[in-house]
Design an enzyme around this catalytic site. Structure first.
Site, PDB file in Angstrom:
ATOM      1  N   CYS A 118      -2.006   6.404 -11.489  1.00 35.09           N
ATOM      2  CA  CYS A 118      -1.446   5.647 -10.368  1.00 35.09           C
ATOM      3  C   CYS A 118      -0.373   6.466  -9.664  1.00 35.09           C
ATOM      4  O   CYS A 118       0.485   7.075 -10.313  1.00 35.09           O
ATOM      5  CB  CYS A 118      -0.819   4.347 -10.864  1.00 35.09           C
ATOM      6  SG  CYS A 118      -1.955   3.269 -11.771  1.00 35.09           S
ATOM      7  N   SER A 119      -0.393   6.468  -8.338  1.00 35.18           N
ATOM      8  CA  SER A 119       0.661   7.165  -7.596  1.00 35.18           C
ATOM      9  C   SER A 119       1.972   6.416  -7.755  1.00 35.18           C
ATOM     10  O   SER A 119       2.005   5.192  -7.832  1.00 35.18           O
ATOM     11  CB  SER A 119       0.288   7.278  -6.123  1.00 35.18           C
ATOM     12  OG  SER A 119       0.091   6.002  -5.542  1.00 35.18           O
ATOM     13  N   HIS A 130       4.173   9.625  -3.339  1.00 30.65           N
ATOM     14  CA  HIS A 130       3.599   8.847  -2.228  1.00 30.65           C
ATOM     15  C   HIS A 130       4.669   8.056  -1.478  1.00 30.65           C
ATOM     16  O   HIS A 130       4.712   6.826  -1.557  1.00 30.65           O
ATOM     17  CB  HIS A 130       2.506   7.924  -2.770  1.00 30.65           C
ATOM     18  CG  HIS A 130       1.773   7.139  -1.747  1.00 30.65           C
ATOM     19  ND1 HIS A 130       1.615   7.545  -0.432  1.00 30.65           N
ATOM     20  CD2 HIS A 130       1.135   5.924  -1.842  1.00 30.65           C
ATOM     21  CE1 HIS A 130       0.915   6.635   0.227  1.00 30.65           C
ATOM     22  NE2 HIS A 130       0.621   5.646  -0.600  1.00 30.65           N
ATOM     23  N   CYS A 186      -0.150   2.701   4.277  1.00 30.12           N
ATOM     24  CA  CYS A 186      -0.150   4.025   3.653  1.00 30.12           C
ATOM     25  C   CYS A 186      -0.710   5.116   4.556  1.00 30.12           C
ATOM     26  O   CYS A 186      -0.586   6.301   4.242  1.00 30.12           O
ATOM     27  CB  CYS A 186      -0.939   3.983   2.356  1.00 30.12           C
ATOM     28  SG  CYS A 186      -0.251   2.837   1.142  1.00 30.12           S
TER      29      CYS A 186
END
Length: 395
Positions: A214-215, A344, A81
């Protein structure tokens, strides 16, 4: 030699399979926007570090070819990430080291719907590069039939609650704030506004984390043009933003020694990266006006407040509850909506954070503008592990 951001660009972040496009279409859109923002052409770019996690080998070249066929070096990068900020770090190092005067950092991702597996590749848990991290989770909390990322961060949240008295409402306040901020961001995947009660009432993914904390998985791209001072002077570039300090760290013994998921998900890495970045920039958190940080799940925003020195250990729940991290408070954190609401796409996230900061420092962020912003901080983290902290300053 100092390095400056001369141009930024990004696509809107989209739910996978919503838009008919390929990763090279995303790269063309974001990269073209960054070049136009800088006021230069691709022929002036000397090297191109490209970040992504899910596309095939040499996807960086395929993407960059959409911008031009000039024969310059293209690097393919994957750091989970933290991939986007890794591309930016390489661009900065190339310029600061004097080897290049103009580098384009590019990041993108075309993802599948649904939660990620045990790593960015979603592969077999036993052979995952983050198996050691999940081993700590299993040893202390067991392993359930829920998304692994939500499990390990959910465990970190429960540890924080047990240790410091952090409440579920405080966790939900992070998400409510970021969803509220995203309402003014045309690049955000989600622009709906939710309050704390809405966040708490949404479906539980893994206790205590709900869906709105939550992304999501996302498609999208972002790009940053990094130049030297002499290049900027030669081309008469305006709107420059200095990369004042930057640092990357990885896991140390501290990450695993305690057997705590708070440490395993990266708080020690983030703390060390922040300390190094502050030292290199000659700045501290007290100098920062606006922050884009890695809120992959709500608990990570709280952990990062503490790692960045915005509050002491265990004080982050009260900090967000107080309003100190939104408009009218001490800092504005994630004015873009953050990962939770903006989206994301792994390879693009770190670069999109810097794009937001550049718009803020130029005073061009529209309705989400942070008044008087002069110094920004970006924090991007990937399990397995890498933490990157970048300080940018208006010129």
């Amino acid at each position: 030699m100092k390095a400056y951001v001369a141009g930024v660009g990004m696509t809107r972040f989209e739910k996978p399979e919503t838009r008919e496009w390929q990763y090279w279409d995303m790269a063309r859109e974001a990269g073209g926007a960054a070049l136009a923002d800088a006021g230069i052409t691709y022929s002036e770019v000397e090297q191109v570090p490209v970040g992504y996690c899910f596309q095939p080998s040499t996807a960086g070249q395929r993407a960059a070819y959409e911008l031009g066929l000039t024969g310059v070096p293209v690097y393919n990068l994957n750091n989970n990430c933290a991939t986007g900020s890794t591309a930016l770090m390489l661009a900065r190092q190339l310029v600061e080291g004097g080897g290049c005067d103009c580098v384009l950092a590019l990041g993108f991702e075309k993802m599948r719907r649904g939660a990620l597996g045990a790593g960015a590749d979603g592969g077999d848990f036993a052979t995952s590069p983050v198996a050691r991290h999940y081993g700590v989770l299993a040893a202390r909390h067991g392993f359930a039939a829920t998304p692994p990322t939500a499990q390990i961060f959910g465990a970190a949240a429960r540890e924080h609650m047990d240790r410091y008295g952090t409440t579920e409402a405080q966790l939900a306040a992070v998400a409510a704030k970021n969803h509220r901020h995203s309402a003014h961001n045309p690049y955000a995947q989600f622009r709906d506004v939710y309050d704390v009660a809405d966040v708490l009432a949404s479906r539980t993914v893994h206790r205590p984390l709900t869906k709105l904390q939550c992304s999501p998985t996302s498609d999208g791209a972002a790009a940053v043009v990094v130049v030297s001072e002499r290049f900027a002077a030669r081309h008469g570039l305006a709107g420059l933003v200095e990369i004042a300090g930057q640092a990357m760290t990885t896991d140390t013994e501290e990450s695993f020694a305690s057997g705590s998921c708070i440490d395993v998900v990266g708080q020690p890495m983030s703390r060390a990266a922040a300390r190094q970045a502050y030292e290199r920039a000659g700045l501290g958190i007290e100098d920062v006006d606006v922050v884009e940080l890695h809120d992959c799940l709500s608990i990570n925003e709280l952990l990062t407040y503490e790692a960045l020195g915005m509050c002491g250990p265990g004080e982050s729940g009260k900090l967000v509850e107080s309003g100190a991290t939104t408009y009218g408070g001490r800092w504005v954190v994630n004015p873009s909506g953050g990962l939770i609401s903006k989206g994301h796409p792994l390879g693009a996230t770190g670069l999109a954070q810097v794009a937001e900061l550049v718009w803020q420092l130029r005073g061009r962020a529209g309705e989400r503008q942070v008044a008087g912003a002069r110094v920004g901080l970006a924090h991007n983290i990937g399990l397995g592990g890498a933490a990157v902290v970048t300080l940018v300053r208006a010129v």
